[in-house]
Design a protein around this motif. Structure first.
Motif, mmCIF file in Angstrom:
data_model
loop_
_atom_site.group_PDB
_atom_site.id
_atom_site.type_symbol
_atom_site.label_atom_id
_atom_site.label_comp_id
_atom_site.label_asym_id
_atom_site.label_seq_id
_atom_site.Cartn_x
_atom_site.Cartn_y
_atom_site.Cartn_z
ATOM 1 N N LEU A 10 44.588 1.840 -10.460
ATOM 2 C CA LEU A 10 45.112 0.482 -10.363
ATOM 3 C C LEU A 10 45.564 0.003 -11.730
ATOM 4 N N GLU A 11 46.616 -0.782 -11.748
ATOM 5 C CA GLU A 11 47.030 -1.466 -12.965
ATOM 6 C C GLU A 11 46.606 -2.922 -12.800
ATOM 7 N N GLY A 12 45.816 -3.409 -13.752
ATOM 8 C CA GLY A 12 45.321 -4.774 -13.686
ATOM 9 C C GLY A 12 46.022 -5.675 -14.687
ATOM 10 N N HIS A 13 46.143 -6.929 -14.329
ATOM 11 C CA HIS A 13 46.717 -7.956 -15.205
ATOM 12 C C HIS A 13 45.811 -9.180 -15.083
ATOM 13 N N LEU A 14 45.201 -9.576 -16.202
ATOM 14 C CA LEU A 14 44.235 -10.674 -16.199
ATOM 15 C C LEU A 14 44.679 -11.750 -17.176
ATOM 16 N N LEU A 15 44.842 -12.957 -16.675
ATOM 17 C CA LEU A 15 45.282 -14.079 -17.496
ATOM 18 C C LEU A 15 44.194 -14.505 -18.479
ATOM 19 N N PRO A 16 44.569 -15.171 -19.577
ATOM 20 C CA PRO A 16 43.581 -15.646 -20.546
ATOM 21 C C PRO A 16 42.521 -16.519 -19.864
ATOM 22 N N GLY A 17 41.256 -16.252 -20.194
ATOM 23 C CA GLY A 17 40.158 -17.011 -19.616
ATOM 24 C C GLY A 17 39.798 -16.596 -18.198
ATOM 25 N N GLY A 18 40.530 -15.637 -17.630
ATOM 26 C CA GLY A 18 40.299 -15.229 -16.249
ATOM 27 C C GLY A 18 39.212 -14.187 -16.110
ATOM 28 N N SER A 19 38.833 -13.945 -14.861
ATOM 29 C CA SER A 19 37.835 -12.915 -14.562
ATOM 30 C C SER A 19 38.205 -12.225 -13.252
ATOM 31 N N SER A 20 37.718 -11.001 -13.089
ATOM 32 C CA SER A 20 38.009 -10.247 -11.874
ATOM 33 C C SER A 20 37.201 -10.757 -10.680
ATOM 34 N N ALA A 21 36.082 -11.424 -10.946
ATOM 35 C CA ALA A 21 35.235 -11.976 -9.882
ATOM 36 C C ALA A 21 34.387 -13.096 -10.482
ATOM 37 N N ALA A 22 34.011 -14.057 -9.647
ATOM 38 C CA ALA A 22 33.181 -15.158 -10.131
ATOM 39 C C ALA A 22 31.821 -14.644 -10.594
ATOM 40 N N GLU A 23 31.302 -13.651 -9.889
ATOM 41 C CA GLU A 23 30.014 -13.039 -10.223
ATOM 42 C C GLU A 23 30.181 -11.530 -10.230
ATOM 43 N N PRO A 24 29.425 -10.817 -11.060
ATOM 44 C CA PRO A 24 29.492 -9.354 -11.037
ATOM 45 C C PRO A 24 29.171 -8.827 -9.635
ATOM 46 N N TRP A 25 29.821 -7.729 -9.260
ATOM 47 C CA TRP A 25 29.603 -7.143 -7.950
ATOM 48 C C TRP A 25 29.545 -5.630 -8.056
ATOM 49 N N THR A 26 29.146 -4.977 -6.985
ATOM 50 C CA THR A 26 28.953 -3.530 -6.993
ATOM 51 C C THR A 26 29.762 -2.879 -5.889
ATOM 52 N N HIS A 27 30.029 -1.612 -6.063
ATOM 53 C CA HIS A 27 30.623 -0.775 -5.018
ATOM 54 C C HIS A 27 30.316 0.674 -5.370
ATOM 55 N N PRO A 28 30.258 1.548 -4.391
ATOM 56 C CA PRO A 28 29.799 2.921 -4.627
ATOM 57 C C PRO A 28 30.880 3.852 -5.175
ATOM 58 N N SER A 29 31.095 3.828 -6.473
ATOM 59 C CA SER A 29 32.029 4.766 -7.095
ATOM 60 C C SER A 29 31.769 4.833 -8.587
#
Length: 178
Positions: free
Chosen positions: A102-121
């Motif tokens: 995946l190519e990600g683009h994150l704006l200043p001050g942004g986050s990928s999720a409100a809270e940390p999360w998990t997934h099996p990989s």
């Protein structure tokens, strides 16, 4: 495409639209609109649906098994956005197989999720531009362009942009489980 896939997966699991809505905490109306491709769901909504369907997020976008060699053109990439967190992902890999890029683009001050999360990989992130904090199991790792970080995605994690410019990065995950 995604609406039909969600409807197919929901019916295969014997869930009514109302049952899926109740289990996700999303309104029946929104799920109905998503299934009919009348609304574009947020990343958070897709995560909730995938969790209830007991699937990795990006499997909602899974393509049928493809050829041994696949070319993904820039204009043909699948895009998932989350306006609330200022993050978007485009799938660089073809959508089948044991590796998701995946190519990600994150704006200043942004986050990928409100809270940390998990997934099996397992996951590896490479920063292309800007600065990125990779938070894994409560520890923060500041990365700059050219830096990378590998971790077990079963640990609670998320990405944060502490800078004043957008951050661009690549993520490789195996097996695909976003």
């Amino acid at each position: 495409m995604i609406g039909a896939r969600i409807r197919q997966l929901r019916t295969e699991r014997g869930l009514t639209l109302a049952q899926l809505a109740a289990a996700t905490g999303v309104s029946s109306g929104l799920i109905s609109q998503v299934e009919r491709d009348l609304a574009d769901p947020s990343l958070e909504t897709l995560r909730k649906i995938a969790k209830v369907l007991d699937l990795p997020l990006f499997s909602l976008f899974q393509e049928p098994d493809g050829e041994a060699v696949a070319v993904v053109r820039r204009g043909g990439r699948m895009v998932v956005k989350s306006p609330a967190g200022g993050i978007s992902y485009t799938r660089v890999s073809p959508g089948h197989g044991r590796l998701e890029v995946l190519e990600g683009h994150l704006l200043p001050g942004g986050s990928s999720a409100a809270e940390p999360w998990t997934h099996p990989s397992e996951e590896c992130v490479l920063v292309l531009r800007g600065r990125l904090v990779v938070e894994v199991a409560g520890a923060e790792h500041l990365l700059e362009a050219g830096d990378s970080c590998y971790f077990d995605s079963a640990l609670p994690h998320r990405y944060l942009n502490p800078g004043d410019e957008p951050a661009d990065f690549l993520i490789a995950a195996t097996p695909p489980s976003y």
